[in-house]
Design an enzyme around this catalytic site. Structure first.
Site, PDB file in Angstrom:
ATOM      1  N   ASP A   8      -2.831  26.484  24.876  1.00 16.26           N
ATOM      2  CA  ASP A   8      -4.244  26.812  24.449  1.00 16.26           C
ATOM      3  C   ASP A   8      -4.812  25.285  24.326  1.00 16.26           C
ATOM      4  O   ASP A   8      -4.110  24.184  24.596  1.00 16.26           O
ATOM      5  CB  ASP A   8      -4.173  27.257  22.838  1.00 16.26           C
ATOM      6  N   SER A   9      -6.209  25.295  23.965  1.00 12.63           N
ATOM      7  CA  SER A   9      -6.881  24.146  23.911  1.00 12.63           C
ATOM      8  C   SER A   9      -6.445  23.418  22.560  1.00 12.63           C
ATOM      9  O   SER A   9      -6.427  22.162  22.558  1.00 12.63           O
ATOM     10  CB  SER A   9      -8.353  24.272  23.854  1.00 12.63           C
ATOM     11  N   CYS A  71      -5.111  31.670  25.313  1.00 14.29           N
ATOM     12  CA  CYS A  71      -6.408  30.877  25.220  1.00 14.29           C
ATOM     13  C   CYS A  71      -7.377  31.899  25.830  1.00 14.29           C
ATOM     14  O   CYS A  71      -7.221  32.114  27.053  1.00 14.29           O
ATOM     15  CB  CYS A  71      -6.639  29.539  25.627  1.00 14.29           C
ATOM     16  N   GLU A 152     -10.676  24.767  13.898  1.00 19.90           N
ATOM     17  CA  GLU A 152      -9.935  23.725  14.412  1.00 19.90           C
ATOM     18  C   GLU A 152      -9.870  22.488  13.457  1.00 19.90           C
ATOM     19  O   GLU A 152      -8.971  21.894  13.357  1.00 19.90           O
ATOM     20  CB  GLU A 152     -10.585  23.324  15.810  1.00 19.90           C
ATOM     21  N   CYS A 184     -10.784  34.966  20.740  1.00 16.73           N
ATOM     22  CA  CYS A 184     -10.442  33.764  20.898  1.00 16.73           C
ATOM     23  C   CYS A 184      -8.966  33.712  19.753  1.00 16.73           C
ATOM     24  O   CYS A 184      -9.043  34.440  18.884  1.00 16.73           O
ATOM     25  CB  CYS A 184     -11.635  33.111  20.175  1.00 16.73           C
ATOM     26  N   HIS A 186      -8.250  31.415  18.110  1.00 14.22           N
ATOM     27  CA  HIS A 186      -8.369  30.717  16.681  1.00 14.22           C
ATOM     28  C   HIS A 186      -8.555  31.791  15.701  1.00 14.22           C
ATOM     29  O   HIS A 186      -8.575  31.697  14.604  1.00 14.22           O
ATOM     30  CB  HIS A 186      -9.500  29.929  16.705  1.00 14.22           C
TER      31      HIS A 186
HETATM   32  N1  DGL Z   1      -8.645  29.093  21.515  1.00 14.03           N
HETATM   33  C1  DGL Z   1      -9.683  29.243  22.668  1.00 14.03           C
HETATM   34  C2  DGL Z   1      -9.919  30.706  23.096  1.00 14.03           C
HETATM   35  O1  DGL Z   1      -9.304  31.288  22.640  1.00 14.03           O
HETATM   36  C3  DGL Z   1     -10.843  28.493  22.383  1.00 14.03           C
HETATM   37  C4  DGL Z   1     -10.934  27.219  21.381  1.00 14.03           C
HETATM   38  C5  DGL Z   1     -11.754  26.394  22.370  1.00 14.03           C
HETATM   39  O2  DGL Z   1     -13.043  26.481  22.557  1.00 14.03           O
HETATM   40  O3  DGL Z   1     -11.411  25.441  22.567  1.00 14.03           O
HETATM   41  O4  DGL Z   1     -10.976  30.715  23.610  1.00 14.03           O
END
Ligand code: DGL
Length: 264
Positions: A8-9, A71, A152, A184, A186
């Site tokens: 993931d990011s 992600c 985050e 997402c 997160h």
């Molecule tokens: N966790 C990422 C997703 O599922 C998004 C977070 C980011 O923008 O880096 O899209």
């Protein structure tokens, strides 16, 4: 023993890593959080493809037997590039395809809400997915870009994500939906808060457990399922090691982590 590669990011993908660990405790995990380049949700598709395929290749070169794109922004914008980077023998599980199948199998005629990053929503990938299985699923999608950054930054279970969610969810846009996709990785961290803002009969879908289930199916299909828990070992890598990530990672994975910085 070959691990499952998950990326993931940042910390969001840990919600998926946790669900995978819970469902498949005998599997080892190699997690990569691209903290040097987050947020992916605000990046162009070209950049998301470049970062994601580089990470996927790194995970396979490190011995991973399967890849989970934990992600939505990467799943929506870079899936083909990721598959090309890892080659045909490595199963790749993304965040979108299993959700479309889950919703279709539960109710092929329903109104579905979707929240996600700008990159995910503007890709139109969920619309394309639903159109491929049913013309009776109506999708209402909205980008909620502030939310991932707040999470985050360590704001969950408090008034900040609640206020952000209220700003995005308290108009009539999502009226009469049957379910909502937290598009997402997160967002499961604020699932409770989403629930309280929507009518009680709306299913707030638990995507990490659905993705973990799909990974299990893929491992069985490719005869890659581990049956010996003796050698389980998890590794967590980030492209920029910050104290914030260390704390959050520990908190969300719920165990001692071996965290290392790896620049690609
Ligand atoms: N966790 C990422 C997703 O599922 C998004 C977070 C980011 O923008 O880096 O899209």
């Amino acid at each position: 023993m070959r691990p499952i590669g998950i990326f993931d990011s940042g910390i969001g993908g840990l919600t998926v890593a946790r669900a995978i660990h819970d469902l498949l405790p005998e599997e080892s995990i190699l997690y990569f959080g691209d903290t040097a380049h987050l947020p992916y949700g605000e990046k162009s598709p070209v950049l998301i493809r470049r970062y994601s395929s580089r990470i996927a290749k790194h995970l396979v070169d490190s011995g991973c037997k399967a890849i989970v794109v934990a992600c939505n922004s990467a799943s929506s914008n870079a899936l083909e590039a990721i598959k090309a980077a890892v080659g045909p023998s490595i199963p790749v599980v993304d965040m979108v395809t299993p959700m479309v199948s889950y919703i279709y199998s539960k109710n092929p005629e329903s109104r579905v809400g979707l929240i996600g990053t700008r990159a995910t929503i503007s890709s139109g990938v969920y619309e394309i997915g639903f159109a491929g299985v049913s013309d009776a699923i109506t999708l209402l999608s909205r980008a909620t870009p502030l939310l991932a950054s707040a999470i985050e930054e360590g704001f969950y279970n408090d008034s900040i994500p609640r206020a952000v969610l209220e700003a995005y969810l308290s108009d009539d846009f999502f009226t009469d939906i049957d379910s909502i996709i937290l598009g997402c990785t997160h967002y499961p961290l604020v699932r409770k808060e989403v629930k309280t803002l929507l009518s009680s009969n709306v299913e707030v879908i638990d995507s990490p457990s659905i993705i973990a289930g799909e990974l299990k199916n893929q491992l069985i299909k490719h005869q890659l399922l581990e049956d010996n828990s003796q050698t389980v070992e998890h590794h967590f890598q980030v492209s920029d090691l910050t104290e914030n990530f260390r704390k959050s990672a520990q908190y969300f994975f719920g165990e001692d982590l071996k965290l290392e910085e790896v620049s690609l």
